[in-house]
Design a protein around this motif. Structure first.
Motif, PDB file in Angstrom:
ATOM      1  N   TYR A  74       1.011  -1.113  -0.144  1.00 54.74           N
ATOM      2  CA  TYR A  74       0.221  -0.129   0.217  1.00 54.74           C
ATOM      3  C   TYR A  74       0.909   1.345   0.018  1.00 54.74           C
ATOM      4  CZ  TYR A  74      -4.183  -2.714   1.686  1.00 54.74           C
ATOM      5  OH  TYR A  74      -5.272  -3.277   1.775  1.00 54.74           O
ATOM      6  N   PRO A  75       0.964   2.038  -1.174  1.00 57.22           N
ATOM      7  CA  PRO A  75       1.295   3.865  -0.896  1.00 57.22           C
ATOM      8  C   PRO A  75       1.047   3.932   0.603  1.00 57.22           C
ATOM      9  CG  PRO A  75      -0.375   3.886  -2.884  1.00 57.22           C
ATOM     10  CD  PRO A  75      -0.542   2.208  -1.554  1.00 57.22           C
ATOM     11  N   ASP A  76       1.594   4.698   1.074  1.00 57.36           N
ATOM     12  CA  ASP A  76       1.606   5.645   2.296  1.00 57.36           C
ATOM     13  C   ASP A  76       0.284   6.485   2.798  1.00 57.36           C
ATOM     14  OD1 ASP A  76       4.156   5.170   2.872  1.00 57.36           O
ATOM     15  OD2 ASP A  76       5.045   7.545   3.314  1.00 57.36           O
ATOM     16  N   GLU A  77      -0.594   7.279   1.436  1.00 53.99           N
ATOM     17  CA  GLU A  77      -1.843   7.669   1.980  1.00 53.99           C
ATOM     18  C   GLU A  77      -3.015   6.731   1.964  1.00 53.99           C
ATOM     19  OE1 GLU A  77      -3.096   7.515  -2.828  1.00 53.99           O
ATOM     20  OE2 GLU A  77      -1.716   8.520  -2.988  1.00 53.99           O
ATOM     21  N   VAL A  78      -2.671   5.219   1.482  1.00 51.58           N
ATOM     22  CA  VAL A  78      -3.986   4.939   2.005  1.00 51.58           C
ATOM     23  C   VAL A  78      -4.432   4.040   3.378  1.00 51.58           C
ATOM     24  CG1 VAL A  78      -4.343   2.482   1.929  1.00 51.58           C
ATOM     25  CG2 VAL A  78      -3.759   3.449  -0.435  1.00 51.58           C
ATOM     26  N   PHE A  79      -2.842   4.294   4.436  1.00 51.64           N
ATOM     27  CA  PHE A  79      -2.597   4.415   5.398  1.00 51.64           C
ATOM     28  C   PHE A  79      -3.194   5.466   6.123  1.00 51.64           C
ATOM     29  CE2 PHE A  79       0.857   0.943   4.612  1.00 51.64           C
ATOM     30  CZ  PHE A  79       0.354  -0.093   5.001  1.00 51.64           C
TER      31      PHE A  79
ATOM     32  N   SER B   1      -5.280   5.288  15.530  1.00 52.12           N
ATOM     33  CA  SER B   1      -5.696   4.168  14.667  1.00 52.12           C
ATOM     34  C   SER B   1      -4.624   4.292  13.261  1.00 52.12           C
ATOM     35  CB  SER B   1      -6.709   4.894  13.946  1.00 52.12           C
ATOM     36  OG  SER B   1      -7.983   4.864  14.786  1.00 52.12           O
ATOM     37  N   LEU B   2      -3.698   4.519  13.514  1.00 51.86           N
ATOM     38  CA  LEU B   2      -2.813   4.817  11.947  1.00 51.86           C
ATOM     39  C   LEU B   2      -1.748   3.266  12.672  1.00 51.86           C
ATOM     40  CD1 LEU B   2      -1.028   5.220   9.884  1.00 51.86           C
ATOM     41  CD2 LEU B   2       0.013   6.829  10.927  1.00 51.86           C
ATOM     42  N   VAL B   3      -1.555   3.543  13.663  1.00 56.00           N
ATOM     43  CA  VAL B   3      -1.193   2.098  14.401  1.00 56.00           C
ATOM     44  C   VAL B   3      -1.697   0.755  14.318  1.00 56.00           C
ATOM     45  CG1 VAL B   3       0.189   1.132  16.737  1.00 56.00           C
ATOM     46  CG2 VAL B   3       0.475   3.466  16.531  1.00 56.00           C
ATOM     47  N   VAL B   4      -3.047   0.670  14.396  1.00 59.34           N
ATOM     48  CA  VAL B   4      -3.726  -0.079  14.390  1.00 59.34           C
ATOM     49  C   VAL B   4      -4.049  -0.925  12.925  1.00 59.34           C
ATOM     50  CG1 VAL B   4      -5.734  -0.706  15.040  1.00 59.34           C
ATOM     51  CG2 VAL B   4      -4.686  -0.163  16.917  1.00 59.34           C
ATOM     52  N   VAL B   5      -4.022  -0.003  11.525  1.00 57.71           N
ATOM     53  CA  VAL B   5      -4.007  -0.567  10.542  1.00 57.71           C
ATOM     54  C   VAL B   5      -2.818  -0.912  10.013  1.00 57.71           C
ATOM     55  CG1 VAL B   5      -6.853   1.584  10.070  1.00 57.71           C
ATOM     56  CG2 VAL B   5      -4.235   2.114   9.427  1.00 57.71           C
TER      57      VAL B   5
ATOM     58  N   GLU C 179       7.314   6.755  10.058  1.00 53.12           N
ATOM     59  CA  GLU C 179       7.714   7.318  11.619  1.00 53.12           C
ATOM     60  C   GLU C 179       7.236   6.151  12.577  1.00 53.12           C
ATOM     61  OE1 GLU C 179       7.096   9.980  15.331  1.00 53.12           O
ATOM     62  OE2 GLU C 179       5.871  10.168  13.788  1.00 53.12           O
ATOM     63  N   VAL C 180       5.416   5.626  11.756  1.00 54.96           N
ATOM     64  CA  VAL C 180       5.215   4.281  12.613  1.00 54.96           C
ATOM     65  C   VAL C 180       5.475   3.463  11.824  1.00 54.96           C
ATOM     66  CG1 VAL C 180       2.634   2.583  12.969  1.00 54.96           C
ATOM     67  CG2 VAL C 180       3.359   5.649  13.450  1.00 54.96           C
ATOM     68  N   GLU C 181       6.073   3.401  10.657  1.00 56.40           N
ATOM     69  CA  GLU C 181       6.110   1.729  10.290  1.00 56.40           C
ATOM     70  C   GLU C 181       8.025   1.025  10.574  1.00 56.40           C
ATOM     71  OE1 GLU C 181       6.044   0.160   5.506  1.00 56.40           O
ATOM     72  OE2 GLU C 181       6.918   2.234   5.487  1.00 56.40           O
ATOM     73  N   THR C 182       8.737   2.807  11.064  1.00 56.41           N
ATOM     74  CA  THR C 182       9.995   2.240  11.729  1.00 56.41           C
ATOM     75  C   THR C 182       9.823   1.682  12.915  1.00 56.41           C
ATOM     76  OG1 THR C 182      10.965   4.306  10.190  1.00 56.41           O
ATOM     77  CG2 THR C 182      12.002   3.412  12.252  1.00 56.41           C
ATOM     78  N   LEU C 183       8.809   2.216  13.939  1.00 57.09           N
ATOM     79  CA  LEU C 183       8.788   2.177  15.056  1.00 57.09           C
ATOM     80  C   LEU C 183       8.012   0.605  14.730  1.00 57.09           C
ATOM     81  CD1 LEU C 183       7.317   5.168  16.953  1.00 57.09           C
ATOM     82  CD2 LEU C 183       9.096   4.305  17.273  1.00 57.09           C
TER      83      LEU C 183
END
Length: 429
Positions: free
Chosen positions: A23-28, A106-110, A137-141
């Protein structure tokens, strides 16, 4: 944006496939906005994971239909596994160790749902994809915690003796999903743009064969519905192919679930030639258009309440013009704010209620939202029937019945919980 095949979203829904969509970033970001609005809110004494406030949650913005579909698929997948994903965040220690604001949960969960779906493997992006700081940032974590996240998921699967996470879901949910995957596709004919014969001829040229019964649907076949004379039924696996057909793109054939077609035909059956209709809420667009098509030979008007913003009004008008619907009138007033003596509504004989709700009777919420031309309006229950009962009771008390000329109130909602039908009765006591 990366180039993906048209079958990506289908592959995404299959737990048995090994092909993964990056998925592209915008979808997340869009999926997180949707999830923020639909996630299950728990009682205060049971809240272990906080999602912050919904007040500043802006509406998602989609680049195209594919991005919209992916965003809703991801959000509803996360919703389905919300309890599991929250447990993984807590058991792994991720939730309490990362300095992220509650509004980013919510971003972390999806993103966690996607991460575990990819078996905690990295996501690969094209150079054309837009990079968004929050997602990175979330992806790195998440990647820095992947060992503990995977271990937490494994513990959950062992606890429930689940070979895959699907088996952690309640049996009723799994049966509903299995049923949804086999449901046929319904499409009604917009007879203001094409006759039934013209649609049949086009389908024949496309290689489809008409059969007599839904039980015989297989391959390039279709049949007429026995209840609605303008409704066609296709095999379940033709959903995406039908969506790309020229007749569907040009609004000659409208993909929509059967329940709303039944609502449209039921309203027509109650009408006289010059009766008007009040629609209590400005959605679903396709259902309002269907009623307009069915009454195109009548002198009836359809008054749609609650079209408050100019952008929403223009959106609806553009669609109705494209569908050649000419007897729909927009009202800015909410249904409960309308004056019963309004001269515009003195011929109104039918009130149609299609309230927003949790959609517990919907087999596939993503298809329901996208095919109802109102994806951003999927919301928690707002039962207008209670309003009608309250207003009517107040009218009697004042010896003035609200819309006293109305003969029928028709209620349509894809909701199956017990209090949907019992609630109004309790309200009257």
């Amino acid at each position: 944006m990366s180039e993906f095949s048209s079958k990506d979203s289908l592959l995404r829904c299959s737990s048995s496939t090994t092909e993964i969509v990056n998925y592209p970033d915008e979808v997340f970001i869009n999926a997180a906005k949707i999830f923020q609005g639909i996630h299950r809110k728990k009682p205060p004494d049971r809240i272990l994971v906080n999602y912050g406030s919904d007040i500043e949650n802006s509406a998602p913005e989609f680049k195209d239909e594919r991005s919209q579909r992916w965003s809703y698929e991801l959000a509803f997948s996360a919703l389905k596994y919300q309890d599991l994903l929250e447990t993984i965040l807590l058991v792994s220690g991720f939730y309490h160790s990362q300095p992220l604001p509650d509004e980013m949960t919510s971003l972390v969960v999806v993103m966690l749902y996607d991460f575990q779906y990819r078996k905690f493997q990295p996501r690969y992006l094209s150079n054309k994809d837009e990079v968004l700081e929050e997602v990175q940032e979330v992806e790195t974590l998440l990647e820095s915690y992947k060992t503990k996240l995977a271990a937490a998921l494994a513990k959950c699967r062992i606890k429930y003796a689940a070979p895959t996470i699907e088996y952690i879901l309640p049996e009723t949910v799994r049966k509903q999903e299995q049923r949804a995957s086999t449901l046929p596709v319904y499409a009604w004919i917009n007879t203001t743009k094409a006759s039934i014969t013209e649609v049949f001829n086009t389908l024949k040229r496309e290689g489809f064969t008409q059969i007599d019964s839904p039980s015989e649907l297989d391959g390039y076949t279709y049949c007429m519905d026995h209840h609605c004379q303008d409704l066609l039924i296709f095999p379940a696996h033709f959903k995406e192919e039908l969506a790309n057909m020229e007749m569907v793109v040009n609004y000659q054939l409208i993909l929509q679930d059967k329940s709303h077609s039944l609502a449209a035909h039921s309203v027509k059956a109650l009408l006289n030639m010059d009766d008007d209709i009040i629609v209590a809420s400005p959605y679903p667009d396709y259902t309002i258009a269907h009623i307009s098509v069915l009454t195109s030979q009548y002198s009836s008007n359809i008054y749609v309440c609650g079209v408050k913003s100019e952008s929403r009004e223009e959106e609806m008008l553009d669609l109705f013009r494209s569908m050649e619907c000419r007897n729909i009138k927009m009202l800015k007033e909410s249904f409960t704010d309308i004056d019963p003596t309004d001269p515009r509504l003195q011929k109104a004989k039918i009130i149609l209620l299609m309230p927003l709700c949790s959609g517990s009777g919907i087999g596939d919420p993503v298809e329901f939202i996208l095919n109802d031309h109102g994806g951003d309006r999927f919301d928690r229950i707002q039962c207008y029937l209670f309003m009608v009962c309250a207003v009517c009771f107040k009218g009697r008390a004042q010896e003035r019945f609200f819309f006293f000329r109305v003969r029928s109130v028709f209620f349509c909602s894809p909701y199956v919980e017990q209090f949907t039908s019992t609630g109004p009765q309790k309200k009257r006591k």
